[in-house]
Design a protein around this motif. Sequence first.
Motif, PDB file in Angstrom:
ATOM      1  N   ASP A 186      20.509  12.915 -27.077  1.00 51.45           N
ATOM      2  CA  ASP A 186      20.266  12.860 -28.513  1.00 51.45           C
ATOM      3  C   ASP A 186      19.430  11.633 -28.874  1.00 51.45           C
ATOM      4  OD1 ASP A 186      21.961  10.707 -28.413  1.00 51.45           O
ATOM      5  OD2 ASP A 186      23.651  11.719 -29.372  1.00 51.45           O
ATOM      6  N   ILE A 218      17.509  20.622 -31.391  1.00 49.05           N
ATOM      7  CA  ILE A 218      18.839  20.611 -30.802  1.00 49.05           C
ATOM      8  C   ILE A 218      18.777  20.748 -29.292  1.00 49.05           C
ATOM      9  CG2 ILE A 218      19.178  23.091 -31.069  1.00 49.05           C
ATOM     10  CD1 ILE A 218      21.827  20.342 -31.509  1.00 49.05           C
ATOM     11  N   ARG A 221      21.485  20.235 -25.489  1.00 47.42           N
ATOM     12  CA  ARG A 221      22.498  19.188 -25.414  1.00 47.42           C
ATOM     13  C   ARG A 221      23.737  19.511 -26.243  1.00 47.42           C
ATOM     14  NH1 ARG A 221      22.165  16.271 -30.114  1.00 47.42           N
ATOM     15  NH2 ARG A 221      20.212  16.432 -31.280  1.00 47.42           N
ATOM     16  N   TRP A 222      23.804  20.703 -26.855  1.00 46.22           N
ATOM     17  CA  TRP A 222      24.964  21.040 -27.662  1.00 46.22           C
ATOM     18  C   TRP A 222      26.212  21.214 -26.802  1.00 46.22           C
ATOM     19  CZ3 TRP A 222      27.654  25.517 -26.760  1.00 46.22           C
ATOM     20  CH2 TRP A 222      27.013  26.482 -25.981  1.00 46.22           C
ATOM     21  N   GLU A 225      28.513  18.239 -26.775  1.00 45.70           N
ATOM     22  CA  GLU A 225      29.296  18.124 -28.004  1.00 45.70           C
ATOM     23  C   GLU A 225      30.523  19.032 -27.933  1.00 45.70           C
ATOM     24  OE1 GLU A 225      28.529  15.922 -30.076  1.00 45.70           O
ATOM     25  OE2 GLU A 225      26.416  15.479 -29.693  1.00 45.70           O
ATOM     26  N   ARG A 226      30.355  20.218 -27.374  1.00 46.54           N
ATOM     27  CA  ARG A 226      31.500  21.117 -27.218  1.00 46.54           C
ATOM     28  C   ARG A 226      32.516  20.536 -26.246  1.00 46.54           C
ATOM     29  NH1 ARG A 226      30.576  26.961 -24.563  1.00 46.54           N
ATOM     30  NH2 ARG A 226      30.040  25.562 -22.839  1.00 46.54           N
TER      31      ARG A 226
END
Length: 284
Positions: A186, A218, A221-222, A225-226
């Motif tokens: 990020d 986005i 890289r999500w 976060e999960r």
Amino acid sequence: MPALPSSLLEPIFVQFAALCPEQPGFDPGHPLGCHRRRIANRVVFELIIAALVHGSGYERVATDQCSDRTIRRRLHLWAQAGLGERLHELALDAYDRMIGLDLADLSADGAITKAPCGGDRAGRSPVDRGKGGMKRSTGVDGYGIPLGITSATANRHDSPLLRDTFEQCSRQLRHHWPQQVTAHLDRGYDSQRTRDLLNEIGFDAQIARKGVPAPIQIGKRWVVERTNSWLNGFGKIRRCTDRDSQVIDFYLYLAAAVVTIRQLIQRARTLYRWDTRPTTRRLK
């Protein structure tokens, strides 16, 4: 009600028992042979799992069979032996054999949680009015399986922890990285220091730029976060009350092992058949 479903707890403890064999109930070297019987590892392990999931103090999870002092004593022994890291390493190896790790795409990110009791990993939290907090930097594969975790005080920036995070990922993996690896990060890592590090270790960089809205860039890289939300589901991680850094790392890697085994069972459920295979996504 158990803290973890039996279909998830049993394979974890089987691997843990292989790392930490059960000792005799009575010490054969005791001069009188009349001391108290040693508490079985299974009893203590289940209470530690309950403390991890619920975040309760050891006095609350202790029972008539096992006192809180026994839990603390056994926990420090297991943490000093590095059993949390080794258990997570076995979970990663099993996942890689049955499903396969997606190492072509990596993601890393930091998460700040509470640490109200101080200790080795407690610092002034910049997001909680300067109260005690802990930061963990987690590296995951392309699906979000945790590969390595680095803990630090809450006032540390994410970028300086990136080297330790990738080095910890390399220690947990038993094979080399693929020829081409892309790190998805990020905007907090948008610095020349991060790019120099990625060039040094041979990773391609896909870093979000500062000043550009996140939904537009986005990327992939999500998944980290999960994974951070999965780890924050454990009460002991969400609100760390331990002061010893080895115990904290033990809990972090124990939680990572639980997350890895849960994803292994859920993804292998549609690919393999075994006697205790769950018939639904909800583990029992």
